[in-house]
Scaffold this motif. Structure first.
Motif, PDB file in Angstrom:
ATOM      1  N   PHE A   1      -6.322  14.914 -26.837  1.00  0.00           N
ATOM      2  CA  PHE A   1      -5.825  13.304 -26.734  1.00  0.00           C
ATOM      3  C   PHE A   1      -5.655  13.063 -25.455  1.00  0.00           C
ATOM      4  CE2 PHE A   1      -3.975   9.418 -28.438  1.00  0.00           C
ATOM      5  CZ  PHE A   1      -4.917   8.813 -29.203  1.00  0.00           C
ATOM      6  N   ARG A   2      -6.114  11.743 -24.924  1.00  0.00           N
ATOM      7  CA  ARG A   2      -5.902  11.618 -23.368  1.00  0.00           C
ATOM      8  C   ARG A   2      -4.699  10.479 -23.613  1.00  0.00           C
ATOM      9  NH1 ARG A   2      -9.295   8.624 -19.109  1.00  0.00           N
ATOM     10  NH2 ARG A   2      -8.306   6.867 -20.276  1.00  0.00           N
ATOM     11  N   PHE A   3      -3.748  10.455 -22.719  1.00  0.00           N
ATOM     12  CA  PHE A   3      -2.710   9.566 -22.610  1.00  0.00           C
ATOM     13  C   PHE A   3      -2.727   8.925 -20.949  1.00  0.00           C
ATOM     14  CE2 PHE A   3      -0.415  11.153 -26.174  1.00  0.00           C
ATOM     15  CZ  PHE A   3      -0.320  10.276 -26.940  1.00  0.00           C
TER      16      PHE A   3
ATOM     17  N   ALA B   1     -15.518  15.002 -20.075  1.00  0.00           N
ATOM     18  CA  ALA B   1     -16.011  14.399 -18.827  1.00  0.00           C
ATOM     19  C   ALA B   1     -15.830  12.817 -18.972  1.00  0.00           C
ATOM     20  CB  ALA B   1     -17.230  14.971 -18.267  1.00  0.00           C
ATOM     21  N   TYR B   2     -15.722  12.118 -17.956  1.00  0.00           N
ATOM     22  CA  TYR B   2     -15.872  10.693 -17.892  1.00  0.00           C
ATOM     23  C   TYR B   2     -17.241  10.242 -18.546  1.00  0.00           C
ATOM     24  CZ  TYR B   2     -15.975   6.170 -15.744  1.00  0.00           C
ATOM     25  OH  TYR B   2     -16.126   4.721 -15.301  1.00  0.00           O
ATOM     26  N   PRO B   3     -17.190   9.618 -19.614  1.00  0.00           N
ATOM     27  CA  PRO B   3     -18.560   9.397 -20.534  1.00  0.00           C
ATOM     28  C   PRO B   3     -19.743   8.834 -19.541  1.00  0.00           C
ATOM     29  CG  PRO B   3     -16.976   8.148 -21.422  1.00  0.00           C
ATOM     30  CD  PRO B   3     -15.866   8.981 -20.325  1.00  0.00           C
TER      31      PRO B   3
ATOM     32  N   ILE C   1      -7.364   3.215 -22.165  1.00  0.00           N
ATOM     33  CA  ILE C   1      -8.117   3.112 -21.033  1.00  0.00           C
ATOM     34  C   ILE C   1      -7.337   3.109 -19.760  1.00  0.00           C
ATOM     35  CG2 ILE C   1      -8.417   0.414 -20.697  1.00  0.00           C
ATOM     36  CD1 ILE C   1     -11.485   0.773 -19.813  1.00  0.00           C
ATOM     37  N   GLY C   2      -7.829   3.919 -18.705  1.00  0.00           N
ATOM     38  CA  GLY C   2      -7.001   3.953 -17.451  1.00  0.00           C
ATOM     39  C   GLY C   2      -7.085   2.617 -16.525  1.00  0.00           C
ATOM     40  N   ASP C   3      -6.452   1.509 -17.082  1.00  0.00           N
ATOM     41  CA  ASP C   3      -6.404   0.187 -16.306  1.00  0.00           C
ATOM     42  C   ASP C   3      -5.084   0.075 -15.888  1.00  0.00           C
ATOM     43  OD1 ASP C   3      -7.387  -1.871 -15.208  1.00  0.00           O
ATOM     44  OD2 ASP C   3      -7.664  -3.185 -16.889  1.00  0.00           O
TER      45      ASP C   3
ATOM     46  N   ASN D   1      -8.969  15.495 -12.556  1.00  0.00           N
ATOM     47  CA  ASN D   1     -10.061  15.225 -13.375  1.00  0.00           C
ATOM     48  C   ASN D   1      -9.520  14.303 -14.494  1.00  0.00           C
ATOM     49  OD1 ASN D   1     -11.161  16.058 -16.478  1.00  0.00           O
ATOM     50  ND2 ASN D   1     -12.474  16.628 -14.714  1.00  0.00           N
ATOM     51  N   ASN D   2     -10.555  13.236 -15.004  1.00  0.00           N
ATOM     52  CA  ASN D   2     -10.430  12.407 -15.909  1.00  0.00           C
ATOM     53  C   ASN D   2     -11.628  13.146 -16.841  1.00  0.00           C
ATOM     54  OD1 ASN D   2     -10.352  10.445 -17.779  1.00  0.00           O
ATOM     55  ND2 ASN D   2     -11.795   8.984 -16.444  1.00  0.00           N
ATOM     56  N   PRO D   3     -10.946  13.495 -18.002  1.00  0.00           N
ATOM     57  CA  PRO D   3      -9.515  13.130 -18.659  1.00  0.00           C
ATOM     58  C   PRO D   3      -8.536  14.115 -18.641  1.00  0.00           C
ATOM     59  CG  PRO D   3     -10.979  13.987 -20.438  1.00  0.00           C
ATOM     60  CD  PRO D   3     -11.898  14.018 -19.148  1.00  0.00           C
TER      61      PRO D   3
ATOM     62  N   SER E   1      -9.531   1.186  -7.309  1.00  0.00           N
ATOM     63  CA  SER E   1      -9.109   0.846  -8.500  1.00  0.00           C
ATOM     64  C   SER E   1      -7.822   1.302  -8.835  1.00  0.00           C
ATOM     65  CB  SER E   1     -10.040   1.291  -9.696  1.00  0.00           C
ATOM     66  OG  SER E   1     -11.281   0.338  -9.651  1.00  0.00           O
ATOM     67  N   LYS E   2      -7.502   2.841  -8.831  1.00  0.00           N
ATOM     68  CA  LYS E   2      -6.303   3.389  -9.485  1.00  0.00           C
ATOM     69  C   LYS E   2      -5.463   3.679  -8.152  1.00  0.00           C
ATOM     70  CE  LYS E   2      -9.181   3.585 -12.529  1.00  0.00           C
ATOM     71  NZ  LYS E   2      -9.561   4.436 -13.936  1.00  0.00           N
ATOM     72  N   THR E   3      -6.085   3.906  -6.935  1.00  0.00           N
ATOM     73  CA  THR E   3      -5.008   4.108  -5.772  1.00  0.00           C
ATOM     74  C   THR E   3      -4.307   2.867  -5.316  1.00  0.00           C
ATOM     75  OG1 THR E   3      -6.845   5.474  -4.979  1.00  0.00           O
ATOM     76  CG2 THR E   3      -5.441   4.653  -3.271  1.00  0.00           C
TER      77      THR E   3
HETATM   78  C1  MLT Z   1     -10.839   5.429 -17.859  1.00  0.00           C
HETATM   79  O1  MLT Z   1     -10.112   5.228 -18.687  1.00  0.00           O
HETATM   80  O2  MLT Z   1     -11.459   6.912 -18.064  1.00  0.00           O
HETATM   81  C2  MLT Z   1     -11.191   4.952 -16.875  1.00  0.00           C
HETATM   82  O3  MLT Z   1     -10.284   3.744 -16.657  1.00  0.00           O
HETATM   83  C3  MLT Z   1     -12.594   4.255 -16.887  1.00  0.00           C
HETATM   84  C4  MLT Z   1     -12.925   3.495 -15.652  1.00  0.00           C
HETATM   85  O4  MLT Z   1     -12.531   3.992 -14.544  1.00  0.00           O
HETATM   86  O5  MLT Z   1     -13.970   3.101 -15.777  1.00  0.00           O
END
Ligand code: MLT
Length: 395
Positions: free
Chosen positions: A371-373, A130-132, A41-43, A175-177, A237-239
């Protein structure tokens, strides 16, 4: 007897990241003490920068004193933060009224909530992989979903066509992912398409801060015509590391209208009804992100995540593995080795190498085989993951 929302029957049993977390937990329980490297997960893993921490402390102190105490916050956002976001957009040439900026508690919340603006009869186009949450939020509402697959042949950046006609168009760039980013020419095609068809683009800009190529657009409002067809959803969040703190913002131009209704005014009506605003303390932390010191602090963290990407890309280059992203985005989208399917590769990586990633199939059928890293892990873990991959897959 009450009938629950029957559309929930159309959902998979668990949300992608919750399902993965469960599998990893189960594995860790049977392998206690083993170090699992988490690139799933993108945390974020780095703490909030100093400027933000200081602003948060000051805001806590404000709440202790009668004269500076805040109760309910304005539902659409504190004026000081709306102003700071608008000024940030102006720096890149996008002129916004402050009341076109809505403060939210994060992009994932907002991506679901914003659907209140649209009729349940409207259709949604999701460019996949796509982001689910795009798909799940629309399934819950019972909307018709059009899945537009993308692939290696179009660099995961499809162009609009007759088959992509829908009322709501999701575009996520970077784009995610897949980590792919729309350039101006390609994004303009979607803006023109949306205006021609009366569609609304939901532009997910959560990863814009990772763009380094100067010609790529950070905001859809850099493009001509976007003010009559787009809503932009962004997040700190990511910024700026706010995944746990929760803060984002949404841009709805006052010029966005459908059927004689103004969507900015509708969102004011929605927010004033459904929220009591985001915490004063957190909004003060967000304001600090847009100061020169805050910008320097977040850039420092982003450089560390980008360096993670470089480390992993170097390993994948050495192995001759094909991948996308990594340069203007915090995700690397890799083709699974040896033609493996993505869940098989997930299981192998977890059980043999103690590495967690995200299987491409979780982002839609056309993500199978990829696969996403995530690059948001610690540099130590990312380096170790690169070494484990090199050891396992070097011929
Ligand atoms: C992800 O891993 O795609 C994101 O972290 C999920 C999210 O932002 O909710």
């Amino acid at each position: 007897m009450l009938t629950p929302n029957l559309h929930y029957r159309d959902l998979k049993d668990s949300y992608l990241f919750a399902g993965i977390a469960g599998r990893v937990r189960a594995f860790q329980e049977t392998h206690p003490g083993e170090k699992i490297l988490r690139l799933g997960i993108g945390d974020v893993s780095l703490p909030l920068c100093d400027a933000v921490i200081r602003a948060l402390h000051r805001a806590v102190d404000d709440q202790a004193v009668k004269e500076t105490f805040h109760g309910y916050m304005p539902e659409c956002g504190a004026p000081f933060l709306r102003k700071a976001v608008a000024a940030h957009y102006l720096e890149r040439g996008v002129n916004l009224d402050e009341d076109e900026v809505f403060v939210s508690s994060g992009a994932s919340d907002e991506l679901g909530d914003i659907l209140d603006l649209f009729s349940r009869d409207s259709s949604a186009l999701v460019i996949e992989p796509a982001y689910p949450a795009y798909v799940d939020a629309n399934l819950m509402a019972g909307r018709t979903i059009l899945h537009l697959p993308s692939g290696e042949e179009d660099g995961f950046l499809p162009r609009p066509s007759e088959a992509s006609r829908a009322d709501i168009l999701y575009i996520c760039s970077p784009n995610n992912p897949t980590g792919s980013v729309y350039d101006r020419e390609r994004l303009q095609k979607w803006v023109d398409f949306a205006n021609a068809n009366g569609s609304v683009i939901l532009f997910d800009a959560a990863y814009e801060a990772f763009i380094e190529d100067p010609d790529l657009p950070h905001s859809i409002f850099e493009l001509e015509g976007a003010r009559t067809c787009a809503i932009e959803i962004c997040s700190l969040s990511k910024t700026a590391g706010f995944t746990g703190t929760r803060l984002g913002y949404t841009i709805i131009p006052k010029t966005l209208e459908r059927c004689g209704m103004n969507l900015q005014a509708m969102w004011v009506r929605n927010r004033t009804t459904k929220t009591n605003g985001v915490s004063y303390i957190i909004q003060r932390g967000g304001e600090a992100v847009f100061t020169p010191e805050g910008q320097a602090g977040i850039r420092k963290n982003i450089r560390i995540y980008k360096n993670n990407a470089t480390i992993l890309m170097q390993a994948l280059d050495t192995l001759g593995f094909r991948y996308f992203g990594g340069r203007n985005a915090p995700y690397i989208w890799m083709k699974c080795p040896c033609g493996m399917d993505s869940w098989t590769f997930f299981d192998r990586l977890l059980t043999e190498d103690r590495i967690v990633g995200t299987p491409g199939a979780g982002f839609g059928a056309c993500g199978e085989g990829f696969f996403r890293f995530s690059m948001f892990g610690s540099p130590e873990d990312t380096k170790e993951a690169a070494e484990r991959l090199l050891k396992r897959y070097s011929k």
